[in-house]
Design an enzyme around this catalytic site. Structure first.
Site, PDB file in Angstrom:
ATOM      1  N   HIS A   1       0.977  -9.256   4.482  1.00 62.27           N
ATOM      2  CA  HIS A   1      -0.201  -8.380   4.391  1.00 62.27           C
ATOM      3  C   HIS A   1      -0.685  -8.406   2.932  1.00 62.27           C
ATOM      4  CE1 HIS A   1      -2.273  -4.781   6.475  1.00 62.27           C
ATOM      5  NE2 HIS A   1      -2.890  -4.941   5.313  1.00 62.27           N
TER       6      HIS A   1
ATOM      7  N   GLU B   1      -5.531   1.902  -1.417  1.00 59.66           N
ATOM      8  CA  GLU B   1      -6.586   1.232  -0.655  1.00 59.66           C
ATOM      9  C   GLU B   1      -7.159   0.061  -1.472  1.00 59.66           C
ATOM     10  OE1 GLU B   1      -7.480   0.864   2.289  1.00 59.66           O
ATOM     11  OE2 GLU B   1      -9.525   0.139   2.134  1.00 59.66           O
ATOM     12  N   TRP B   2      -6.279  -0.880  -1.834  1.00 59.75           N
ATOM     13  CA  TRP B   2      -6.670  -2.125  -2.490  1.00 59.75           C
ATOM     14  C   TRP B   2      -7.614  -1.871  -3.673  1.00 59.75           C
ATOM     15  CZ3 TRP B   2      -2.827  -4.776  -1.012  1.00 59.75           C
ATOM     16  CH2 TRP B   2      -2.359  -4.735   0.291  1.00 59.75           C
TER      17      TRP B   2
ATOM     18  N   ASN C   1      -1.841 -10.942   8.211  1.00 61.55           N
ATOM     19  CA  ASN C   1      -2.865  -9.922   8.418  1.00 61.55           C
ATOM     20  C   ASN C   1      -4.191 -10.389   7.836  1.00 61.55           C
ATOM     21  OD1 ASN C   1      -3.677  -7.056   9.100  1.00 61.55           O
ATOM     22  ND2 ASN C   1      -4.210  -7.134   6.925  1.00 61.55           N
ATOM     23  N   GLU C   2      -5.217 -10.415   8.655  1.00 66.23           N
ATOM     24  CA  GLU C   2      -6.588 -10.655   8.210  1.00 66.23           C
ATOM     25  C   GLU C   2      -6.765 -11.878   7.304  1.00 66.23           C
ATOM     26  OE1 GLU C   2      -8.128  -6.977   6.630  1.00 66.23           O
ATOM     27  OE2 GLU C   2      -8.108  -6.028   8.595  1.00 66.23           O
TER      28      GLU C   2
ATOM     29  N   TYR D   1     -12.993  -1.822  12.373  1.00 62.78           N
ATOM     30  CA  TYR D   1     -13.399  -0.647  11.591  1.00 62.78           C
ATOM     31  C   TYR D   1     -14.845  -0.221  11.787  1.00 62.78           C
ATOM     32  CZ  TYR D   1      -8.979  -0.527   9.180  1.00 62.78           C
ATOM     33  OH  TYR D   1      -7.644  -0.405   8.908  1.00 62.78           O
TER      34      TYR D   1
ATOM     35  N   ASN E   1      -8.057  -5.952  14.329  1.00 64.33           N
ATOM     36  CA  ASN E   1      -8.340  -4.846  13.409  1.00 64.33           C
ATOM     37  C   ASN E   1      -9.839  -4.580  13.455  1.00 64.33           C
ATOM     38  OD1 ASN E   1      -5.668  -5.184  12.711  1.00 64.33           O
ATOM     39  ND2 ASN E   1      -6.063  -5.802  10.595  1.00 64.33           N
TER      40      ASN E   1
ATOM     41  N   GLN F   1       0.806  -1.222   0.000  1.00 60.48           N
ATOM     42  CA  GLN F   1       0.000   0.000   0.000  1.00 60.48           C
ATOM     43  C   GLN F   1       0.838   1.271   0.000  1.00 60.48           C
ATOM     44  OE1 GLN F   1      -2.654  -1.774   3.284  1.00 60.48           O
ATOM     45  NE2 GLN F   1      -4.087  -0.504   2.158  1.00 60.48           N
TER      46      GLN F   1
ATOM     47  N   ARG G   1       3.750   0.122  12.985  1.00 66.35           N
ATOM     48  CA  ARG G   1       3.474  -1.197  12.418  1.00 66.35           C
ATOM     49  C   ARG G   1       3.664  -1.141  10.906  1.00 66.35           C
ATOM     50  NH1 ARG G   1      -2.163  -4.016  11.062  1.00 66.35           N
ATOM     51  NH2 ARG G   1      -1.249  -5.920  10.236  1.00 66.35           N
TER      52      ARG G   1
ATOM     53  N   TRP H   1      -4.939   3.182  11.647  1.00 67.19           N
ATOM     54  CA  TRP H   1      -4.796   2.917  10.221  1.00 67.19           C
ATOM     55  C   TRP H   1      -5.238   4.170   9.502  1.00 67.19           C
ATOM     56  CZ3 TRP H   1      -2.396  -0.731   7.441  1.00 67.19           C
ATOM     57  CH2 TRP H   1      -2.484  -0.581   6.057  1.00 67.19           C
TER      58      TRP H   1
ATOM     59  N   GLU I   1      -5.257  -2.172  14.007  1.00 65.69           N
ATOM     60  CA  GLU I   1      -5.771  -1.237  12.998  1.00 65.69           C
ATOM     61  C   GLU I   1      -7.107  -0.686  13.477  1.00 65.69           C
ATOM     62  OE1 GLU I   1      -6.223  -2.606   8.910  1.00 65.69           O
ATOM     63  OE2 GLU I   1      -4.317  -3.668   9.032  1.00 65.69           O
TER      64      GLU I   1
END
Ligand code: GBH
Length: 442
Positions: free
Chosen positions: A118, A423-424, A162-163, A307, A305, A16, A73, A416, A372
């Site tokens: 990630h 952003e993907w 990650n995730e 959101y 994480n 990213q 991180r 984050w 995050e």
């Protein structure tokens, strides 16, 4: 409210921010490949340059210092270190880059927290089956050991993956993320399984070979929304919420922190849907062997994480083989929750406190790092960050209450993200940064 040694950090991920996608011998990753295909990412954006942190790391460091962070991180690009994914060929320039980042951080009194993976698998390994193939478990372990060996004298906080939920679902169920595989109802379960096995193996490698000398801690970053029944008085909605929590938080939390296996309601939901569809093969959710179960309970802290939150109602099965049908629950937004930038992000600071309490109770009060949490904004303008400031204030207050009033053992909080970044699938159209980045001048 916050303990003296509380970790105040910000987070980023290699693909990213780094750019330098072919610099100095880096190999391609699945995100390089994915972004270079037409129609995958908003505006055909890609991470070829991104924030150019590969060349401008010192600018990032200035931002970190300006905030007075105690922790930062970052993630390592597997293909920058091992261009073909294996330790047979090491890219020394990649090693040098991360050595400098880590040394610079420590020189400024900032502790690194390092994520090994990630979302950016080396393309060479995707071509051998990627996360769907059981061979990935040993390959990940070799990469992890290489990183512990190379950087572990200075890095004391590690995250393996990650995730895994997002890698499984977005990478292999709906194909919105790399590698863009759409095999609903099967591949994601396999990928999640291999990720759990890979995490466990790497944790044990650290524990046996590196921990005695390096004395660090290893976990994996688990993402989950907070979920509540749409109608708390309706038994179906309550059951659907429990199922949904099992399919999001539980999928990766139960094997690592609770039972050493998947939540029972997750397996029974999948198997009963298989039956309905007349599918007579073995369970689509793989099983851990007895030996695997015995080594799964493996993490030194809980990395969360968070959101947003959702309300859940029963139903939603589309009659096809897919996770949504297995789950048979529908997530909806509460109209009283404000939406920030992206449509998926309702602003629900108190949901974090509830989720922290749920984790405390389910996992026997582990040490928790919030790895995050952040606020999205859509568009290219540089803004006065009033709403983002309010978001962070309100959310951090909820963390404080979780610590002080509820006794949750929260040890750190990472925003984050440090910078606006790639952003993907949304490319550069969505901004999460504490710092604005002008992407036409990096
Ligand atoms: C995190 O994922 C990632 O770790 C981080 O890299 C990322 O930048 C950050 O969140 C912000 O998104 O396509 O509308 O169905 C959080 C989980 C998964 C949340 C994908 C948004 C897309 C919703 N994200 N999801 S949608």
């Amino acid at each position: 409210m916050f303990p003296r040694d509380f970790a105040w950090g910000a987070a980023t991920a290699a693909y990213q921010i780094e750019g330098g996608w072919q610099a100095d011998g880096k190999g391609p990753s699945i995100w390089d490949t994915f972004c270079h295909e037409k129609g995958r990412v908003f505006g055909e954006h890609n991470g070829d340059v991104a924030c150019n942190s590969y060349e401008l790391w010192e600018k990032d460091l200035e931002c970190i210092q300006q905030l007075g962070l105690t922790h930062y991180r970052l993630s390592l690009s597997w293909a920058r270190l091992l261009p073909n994914g294996t330790t047979r060929h090491v890219n020394q320039k990649g090693v040098q880059y991360y050595n400098k980042v880590i040394d610079d951080l420590l020189a400024c009194n900032v502790s690194p927290m390092v994520t090994l993976y990630h979302f950016d698998l080396p393309q060479a390994l995707q071509e051998q089956g990627g996360w769907k193939s059981p061979g990935i478990v040993n390959l990940f372990d070799s990469y992890a050991k290489f990183c512990f060996q190379t950087f572990g004298d200075r890095v004391k906080l590690w995250l393996t993956i990650n995730e895994p939920l997002i890698c499984a679902k977005f990478g292999h169920e709906n194909g919105i993320f790399a590698p863009g595989i759409k095999e609903p109802g099967t591949a994601a379960y396999l990928v999640g399984h291999n990720m759990l096995r890979a995490h466990a193996m790497a944790w044990h490698s650290y524990n046996s070979f590196y921990r005695p000398e390096q004395k660090g801690a290893v976990s994996l970053a688990i993402n989950s929304d907070w979920l509540e029944p749409l109608h708390p008085g309706c038994n179906e909605d309550v059951a659907a919420t429990e199922r949904d929590l099992a399919f999001t938080l539980g999928w990766f939390t139960w094997p690592v922190f609770v039972t050493g296996d998947y939540p029972e309601i997750m397996r029974s939901a999948i198997d009963s849907q298989s039956k309905k569809l007349g599918y007579t093969g073995s369970s689509r959710l793989p099983s851990f062997s007895k030996d695997e179960r015995a080594v799964l309970g493996t993490a030194d802290f809980f990395a969360l994480n968070y959101y947003t939150s959702r309300k859940v109602k029963a139903g939603g099965s589309c009659g096809e083989m897919c996770i949504k049908s297995d789950l048979d629950a529908e997530e909806v937004l509460d109209p009283s929750w404000p939406i920030c930038g992206v449509s998926w992000q309702a602003v629900v600071p108190h949901g974090l406190r509830k989720l922290l309490n749920y984790i405390k109770d389910a996992c026997n009060n582990p040490a928790v790092y919030i790895t995050e949490n952040g606020f999205s904004q859509v568009g290219l303008l540089q803004i006065e960050d009033v709403e983002r400031c309010e978001f962070y204030r309100d959310t951090i207050l909820e963390v404080g209450k979780a610590i002080e009033e509820d006794g949750v053992n929260v040890r750190g909080y990472f925003a984050w993200s440090l910078l606006d970044n790639f952003e993907w699938a949304d490319g550069f159209s969505v901004r999460f940064g504490l710092f604005h980045v002008n992407f036409s001048d990096v």
